[in-house]
Design a protein around this motif. Structure first.
Motif, PDB file in Angstrom:
ATOM      1  N   GLY A  26       0.813  -1.216   0.000  1.00  0.00           N
ATOM      2  CA  GLY A  26       0.000   0.000   0.000  1.00  0.00           C
ATOM      3  C   GLY A  26       0.842   1.260   0.000  1.00  0.00           C
ATOM      4  O   GLY A  26       0.498   2.246  -0.661  1.00  0.00           O
ATOM      5  N   GLN A  75       0.769   3.984  -3.025  1.00  0.00           N
ATOM      6  CA  GLN A  75       0.347   5.355  -2.740  1.00  0.00           C
ATOM      7  C   GLN A  75       1.110   6.348  -3.614  1.00  0.00           C
ATOM      8  O   GLN A  75       0.568   7.364  -4.039  1.00  0.00           O
ATOM      9  CB  GLN A  75       0.581   5.667  -1.263  1.00  0.00           C
ATOM     10  N   LYS A  76       2.342   6.042  -3.941  1.00  0.00           N
ATOM     11  CA  LYS A  76       3.137   6.932  -4.781  1.00  0.00           C
ATOM     12  C   LYS A  76       2.642   6.937  -6.230  1.00  0.00           C
ATOM     13  O   LYS A  76       2.865   7.893  -6.961  1.00  0.00           O
ATOM     14  CB  LYS A  76       4.598   6.511  -4.740  1.00  0.00           C
ATOM     15  N   LEU A 134      -0.608   6.738  -7.082  1.00  0.00           N
ATOM     16  CA  LEU A 134      -1.955   7.304  -7.195  1.00  0.00           C
ATOM     17  C   LEU A 134      -1.911   8.714  -7.777  1.00  0.00           C
ATOM     18  O   LEU A 134      -0.996   9.494  -7.489  1.00  0.00           O
ATOM     19  CB  LEU A 134      -2.623   7.363  -5.819  1.00  0.00           C
ATOM     20  N   THR A 164      -5.482  11.636  -3.479  1.00  0.00           N
ATOM     21  CA  THR A 164      -4.742  11.822  -2.229  1.00  0.00           C
ATOM     22  C   THR A 164      -5.144  13.122  -1.521  1.00  0.00           C
ATOM     23  O   THR A 164      -4.380  13.662  -0.739  1.00  0.00           O
ATOM     24  CB  THR A 164      -3.223  11.839  -2.503  1.00  0.00           C
TER      25      THR A 164
END
Length: 101
Positions: free
Chosen positions: A21, A25-26, A28, A33
């Protein structure tokens, strides 16, 4: 697979999912975010924590009930054994021997 390995396996799976995860996240896009998305994730984590606390409380409550019942029955059994011992002590050891023919 023994049941002893299940909790460490679950913990390892959760750890790996968390690391994946963090890397995802990087990747997305920026709209995903935002503060709104983060607050929704926080709400879901809060709900999940609440449900886990309820399940754990129910588990502890039922375990305590089972323990209390077992303890009560054991104390009752011990008291009856003491009563039987006192009753047999009144008759003495000669009454406890089988009659010889």
């Amino acid at each position: 697979m023994p049941i002893v390995w299940l909790p460490p396996l679950c913990a390892l799976l959760i750890l790996v999912a968390g690391i994946i995860g963090l890397f995802l996240q990087k990747l997305l896009p920026e709209p995903h975010t935002t503060d709104r998305s983060l607050s929704m994730i926080g709400a879901i984590v809060g709900l999940f924590s609440l449900l886990l606390a309820l399940v754990l409380g129910t588990l502890i409550g039922s375990t305590f009930g089972f323990y209390s019942t077992q303890k009560s029955e054991l104390e009752t059994f011990a008291a009856r054994v003491v009563q039987l011992d006192l009753a047999l002590a009144e008759y003495g050891p000669e009454r406890c021997r089988p009659a010889s023919s």
